[in-house]
Design an enzyme around this catalytic site. Structure first.
Site, mmCIF file in Angstrom:
data_model
loop_
_atom_site.group_PDB
_atom_site.id
_atom_site.type_symbol
_atom_site.label_atom_id
_atom_site.label_comp_id
_atom_site.label_asym_id
_atom_site.label_seq_id
_atom_site.Cartn_x
_atom_site.Cartn_y
_atom_site.Cartn_z
ATOM 1 N N LYS A 183 0.856 -1.188 0.000
ATOM 2 C CA LYS A 183 0.000 0.000 0.000
ATOM 3 C C LYS A 183 0.896 1.244 0.000
ATOM 4 C CE LYS A 183 -1.906 2.738 2.788
ATOM 5 N NZ LYS A 183 -1.707 3.963 1.985
ATOM 6 N N GLU B 148 9.778 1.184 10.682
ATOM 7 C CA GLU B 148 10.799 2.234 10.510
ATOM 8 C C GLU B 148 10.081 3.552 10.747
ATOM 9 O OE1 GLU B 148 13.761 1.423 10.204
ATOM 10 O OE2 GLU B 148 13.652 -0.599 9.393
ATOM 11 N N GLU C 86 9.827 15.298 15.513
ATOM 12 C CA GLU C 86 10.250 15.204 14.119
ATOM 13 C C GLU C 86 9.473 16.232 13.299
ATOM 14 O OE1 GLU C 86 9.037 11.779 11.559
ATOM 15 O OE2 GLU C 86 11.184 11.587 11.219
ATOM 16 N N GLY D 95 2.869 4.051 13.710
ATOM 17 C CA GLY D 95 3.574 2.838 14.125
ATOM 18 C C GLY D 95 2.976 2.252 15.392
ATOM 19 N N CYS E 75 13.608 10.449 7.181
ATOM 20 C CA CYS E 75 13.485 10.040 8.583
ATOM 21 C C CYS E 75 14.805 10.239 9.322
ATOM 22 C CB CYS E 75 13.005 8.602 8.674
ATOM 23 S SG CYS E 75 13.853 7.493 7.559
ATOM 24 N N GLY F 223 6.888 5.152 8.367
ATOM 25 C CA GLY F 223 6.045 6.338 8.498
ATOM 26 C C GLY F 223 6.164 6.921 9.883
ATOM 27 N N SER F 224 5.089 7.537 10.338
ATOM 28 C CA SER F 224 5.137 8.266 11.600
ATOM 29 C C SER F 224 5.148 7.317 12.798
ATOM 30 C CB SER F 224 3.937 9.203 11.700
ATOM 31 O OG SER F 224 2.743 8.467 11.646
ATOM 32 N N THR F 225 5.749 7.772 13.870
ATOM 33 C CA THR F 225 5.766 6.996 15.109
ATOM 34 C C THR F 225 4.339 6.798 15.619
ATOM 35 O OG1 THR F 225 8.026 7.613 15.662
ATOM 36 C CG2 THR F 225 6.601 7.053 17.512
ATOM 37 N N GLU F 226 3.514 7.816 15.411
ATOM 38 C CA GLU F 226 2.118 7.752 15.838
ATOM 39 C C GLU F 226 1.381 6.575 15.172
ATOM 40 O OE1 GLU F 226 0.240 11.169 14.211
ATOM 41 O OE2 GLU F 226 -1.749 10.619 14.934
#
Ligand code: NAI
Ligand code: MG
Length: 502
Positions: free
Chosen positions: A199, A274, A405, A257, A308, A252-255
């Site tokens: 995706k 990642e 970030e 993740g 990143c 992508g974003s930690t959020e």
């Protein structure tokens, strides 16, 4: 200051082919066929340099996810794939690399249309990285060995391990290096014998769609590779909860993740993440500043800071602080900002108006909290999502610009007077993130000691970059697991122990 309104278009090879591809009707690729989304929905993508509509793309929903998972599960039961000789899998990946290589200009132009990055960067970095990653992982297909084990207990057994494909893998990628990221996930998964559902990010689906055409031409068995274009909250989320998916890999974003970790718990999917970063760049008193200055500048301004691993926190020994900040600022002011298709552009737009506003929000907030806007920071008018390269000084460790970030061309520059390596490392390590760290020094002992002390998945000394052979991933909230290298492909396998009484 405005971005140049009437850009001089470079002679971009294959730009017409890329535009013609973008203008086509784009479907989902499921089980070896091109299909509309079952609900018939589509969405539009936009050129980040102009805001103009670029393409209409099928919008996958939950039922499309079901269908793609079924196709991928079919492939994991199809002897044409699961019994394929490793050398034949390697050959398919080599042929995909060759095909990409022969269309390299079209892919670079398409990436620039979709993502906005300077076409030179797409051509000189993203494409070679994608091709190299396919070739590197194709080599692993024939080298995924288990071991024979010497047993420690009593008994007369013969025992060994097998490395077997983990199964159906959902791969969710972001928009900052769309093709390179997609290939970094697809290549090891296919080399290991998994079936993939990719995706791409909703902002940048085009190079993945073009890649799927190549995969189709090369003739992977149906269902081995499936492509769902669509949104994160719907198609992405459905993939991460689906009981038929065995592994999720995400960049992508930690959020998000964190959401994925929770979603994957239902059937204990294997997860590789990642996530974000806040990479410290440390310039030691003995560093060669003529190299460190451009190095530090490009670490944060390349790809308009949408990396990143961007070096967003610059720690400079007080001996060099003024010189480095002036040098980095001079580079920032000299960078030609404009559309990625213009020949002289050195920094393109950021991906979306949302990201542009988010970056400006961080800068404003930082200044409100007392940071000094040394360079940049102004709004760039006109069409397109342009943000100027920005340098902040006089920040403190608790400010959002130092902790979060930003994912834009915004650098926080700090000086230190200490020569104690533990204290230097402690300051650099004062972050929830731990993706990368950069050290500039000519002191070998300090370099190796800092490399050990820095809490980061990648430490670069005096330069060095990304390579498909080099494990990549994060400590702390920068992720789980590693991509690239042996670890990267082994993450697409399960280890099976086989024991036999003799
Ligand atoms: P995001 O993490 O929301 O999007 C990345 C990918 O995840 C996209 O393909 C998206 O469709 C998908 N996604 C979103 N929500 C999902 C969900 N609930 N379940 C499954 N998949 C989902 O990132 P976004 O919103 O585009 O950017 C926001 C911030 O994230 C950036 O400012 C940056 O700080 C960070 N980011 C970091 C990246 C990196 O390389 N580490 C890449 C992209 C964004
Ligand atoms: Mg998001």
């Amino acid at each position: 200051m405005t971005a140049s309104a009437t850009p001089k278009l470079a002679e971009i090879p294959s730009l017409d082919a890329a535009r013609a591809f973008a203008a086509q009707r784009h479907q989902l690729y499921v089980g070896g066929s091109w299909v509309d989304a079952l609900e018939g929905e589509t969405f539009a993508t936009h050129d980040p340099a102009t805001g103009d509509k670029l393409a209409d793309v099928a919008k996958a929903g939950e039922r499309d996810v079901d269908r793609a998972v079924e196709a991928a599960r079919g492939a994991m039961n199809d002897p044409a794939w699961i019994d394929m000789k490793p050398a034949a899998r390697a050959r398919l990946l080599e042929r995909l690399a060759d095909a990409l290589e022969s269309s390299v200009d079209e892919f670079a132009a398409l990436e620039t249309l979709d993502n906005g990055k300077p076409v030179r960067d797409a051509r000189n970095f993203d494409l070679p990285h994608a091709i190299g990653t396919l070739r590197y992982n194709s080599g692993w297909a024939t080298k995924l060995n288990g071991e024979t084990i010497s047993l420690s207990g009593p008994g007369t057994w013969h025992a060994y391990t097998l490395k077997q494909p983990v199964g159906v893998v959902a791969q969710i990628v972001p928009w900052n290096a769309p093709l390179a990221m997609a290939v970094s996930k697809i290549a090891p998964a296919l080399a290991a014998g998994c079936a993939v559902i990719l995706k791409p990010a909703e902002e940048t689906p085009l190079t993945a769609l073009r890649l799927a055409r190549l995969i189709e031409e090369i003739g992977f068995p149906p269902g081995v590779f499936n492509l769902l274009t669509g949104f994160g909250e719907t198609a992405g989320a459905a993939l991460t909860t689906h009981p038929g998916v065995e592994k999720v890999t995400f960049t992508g974003s930690t959020e998000v993740g964190r959401l994925i970790l929770r979603a994957a718990g239902g059937n204990f999917k294997r997860v590789t993440l990642e996530l974000g970063g806040k990479t410290p760049v440390i310039i030691m008193p003995d560093a060669d500043v003529t190299k460190a200055i451009p190095g530090a500048a490009m670490s944060i301004f390349a790809n308009a800071g949408q990396i990143c691993n961007a070096g967003s926190r610059l720690f400079v020994h007080e001996r060099h602080f003024d010189e480095v900040v002036e040098g980095v600022s001079k580079i920032a002011q000299g960078l030609k900002i404009g559309p990625g298709l213009a020949s002289d552009t050195q920094m393109g737009p950021v991906i979306s108006p949302t990201q542009r506003d988010r970056i400006h929000g961080y800068i404003r907030h930082g200044v409100e909290e007392g940071a000094n806007l040394h360079t940049g920071g102004h709004e760039i008018g006109g069409a397109g999502n342009f943000v100027p390269p920005t340098v902040l000084t006089r920040t403190t460790a608790d400010m959002a610009v130092r902790r979060e970030e930003i994912f834009g061309p915004v650098l926080c520059a700090m000086s230190f007077s200490d020569e104690d390596l533990d204290r230097i490392a402690a300051e650099a390590n004062d972050s929830d993130y731990g993706l990368g760290a950069v050290v500039w020094t000519n002191n070998l002992s300090a370099a190796h000691q800092l490399a050990r002390k820095l809490k980061a998945g990648t430490v670069r000394v005096n330069g060095g970059g990304l390579d498909p052979a080099l494990p990549f991933g994060g400590f702390k909230q920068s992720g789980w697991g590693r991509e690239n290298g042996r670890e990267g492909i082994e993450a697409y396998t399960e280890t099976k122990a086989v024991a036999m009484a003799l």
